[in-house]
Design a protein around this motif. Structure first.
Motif, mmCIF file in Angstrom:
data_model
loop_
_atom_site.group_PDB
_atom_site.id
_atom_site.type_symbol
_atom_site.label_atom_id
_atom_site.label_comp_id
_atom_site.label_asym_id
_atom_site.label_seq_id
_atom_site.Cartn_x
_atom_site.Cartn_y
_atom_site.Cartn_z
ATOM 1 N N THR A 130 0.864 -1.179 0.000
ATOM 2 C CA THR A 130 0.000 0.000 0.000
ATOM 3 C C THR A 130 0.896 1.223 0.000
ATOM 4 O O THR A 130 1.837 1.312 0.791
ATOM 5 C CB THR A 130 -0.923 0.033 1.234
ATOM 6 N N LEU A 131 0.592 2.132 -0.909
ATOM 7 C CA LEU A 131 1.309 3.403 -0.982
ATOM 8 C C LEU A 131 0.356 4.486 -0.497
ATOM 9 O O LEU A 131 -0.691 4.725 -1.107
ATOM 10 C CB LEU A 131 1.751 3.694 -2.413
ATOM 11 N N GLY A 135 4.157 -2.843 3.328
ATOM 12 C CA GLY A 135 4.052 -4.155 2.708
ATOM 13 C C GLY A 135 3.368 -5.113 3.652
ATOM 14 O O GLY A 135 3.478 -4.978 4.880
ATOM 15 N N TYR A 136 2.640 -6.074 3.089
ATOM 16 C CA TYR A 136 1.917 -7.042 3.909
ATOM 17 C C TYR A 136 2.683 -8.348 3.974
ATOM 18 O O TYR A 136 3.060 -8.940 2.962
ATOM 19 C CB TYR A 136 0.519 -7.308 3.348
ATOM 20 N N SER A 137 2.905 -8.800 5.199
ATOM 21 C CA SER A 137 3.555 -10.071 5.466
ATOM 22 C C SER A 137 2.578 -10.954 6.227
ATOM 23 O O SER A 137 1.958 -10.504 7.192
ATOM 24 C CB SER A 137 4.809 -9.821 6.313
ATOM 25 N N VAL A 138 2.443 -12.198 5.815
ATOM 26 C CA VAL A 138 1.533 -13.124 6.494
ATOM 27 C C VAL A 138 1.922 -13.249 7.964
ATOM 28 O O VAL A 138 1.071 -13.289 8.842
ATOM 29 C CB VAL A 138 1.542 -14.502 5.805
ATOM 30 N N LEU A 183 7.679 0.206 5.204
ATOM 31 C CA LEU A 183 8.971 -0.099 4.597
ATOM 32 C C LEU A 183 9.815 1.155 4.371
ATOM 33 O O LEU A 183 11.037 1.099 4.517
ATOM 34 C CB LEU A 183 8.764 -0.831 3.266
ATOM 35 N N CYS A 184 9.168 2.251 3.983
ATOM 36 C CA CYS A 184 9.930 3.476 3.733
ATOM 37 C C CYS A 184 8.965 4.649 3.567
ATOM 38 O O CYS A 184 7.762 4.465 3.418
ATOM 39 C CB CYS A 184 10.818 3.333 2.500
ATOM 40 N N PHE A 228 12.343 -7.131 2.353
ATOM 41 C CA PHE A 228 10.958 -7.529 2.566
ATOM 42 C C PHE A 228 10.540 -8.588 1.553
ATOM 43 O O PHE A 228 9.938 -9.598 1.902
ATOM 44 C CB PHE A 228 10.036 -6.299 2.472
ATOM 45 N N VAL A 229 10.866 -8.361 0.288
ATOM 46 C CA VAL A 229 10.511 -9.315 -0.775
ATOM 47 C C VAL A 229 11.173 -10.667 -0.517
ATOM 48 O O VAL A 229 10.543 -11.710 -0.649
ATOM 49 C CB VAL A 229 10.895 -8.754 -2.159
#
Length: 85
Positions: free
Chosen positions: A5-6, A57-60, A67-68, A80-81
């Motif tokens: 999400t931005l 960013g979404y992490s399970v 992130l920034c 993250f990726v």
């Protein structure tokens, strides 16, 4: 699939730059980018007003994480990726 999400503003050139930089960084990786206008929600203005653009960013395992902000942090996004793989 990677989810981001931005948090953005309609008149923000830094926001456009961050979206383009994310696209360039991720290349052919599949991802979903939701762009949210902070000015449409007073709670988001309170949280992100001076930080826009903000990329999350979404992490399970960890949920949504920031992130920034201002400019794309390629190291943070790459880490993250890699964590999502």
């Amino acid at each position: 699939m990677l989810k981001f999400t931005l948090y953005s503003r309609s008149y923000c050139h830094l926001c456009e730059d961050m979206a383009l930089a994310l696209k360039a960084l991720l290349g052919d990786l599949p991802y979903d980018l939701e762009i949210t206008d902070v000015d449409a929600d007073p709670a988001l203005v309170e949280k992100y007003d001076e930080l826009v653009p903000v990329l999350t960013g979404y992490s399970v395992s960890n949920g949504w994480q920031q992130l920034c902000h201002y400019h794309l942090d390629a190291k943070a996004v790459t880490a993250f990726v890699q964590e999502q793989s």
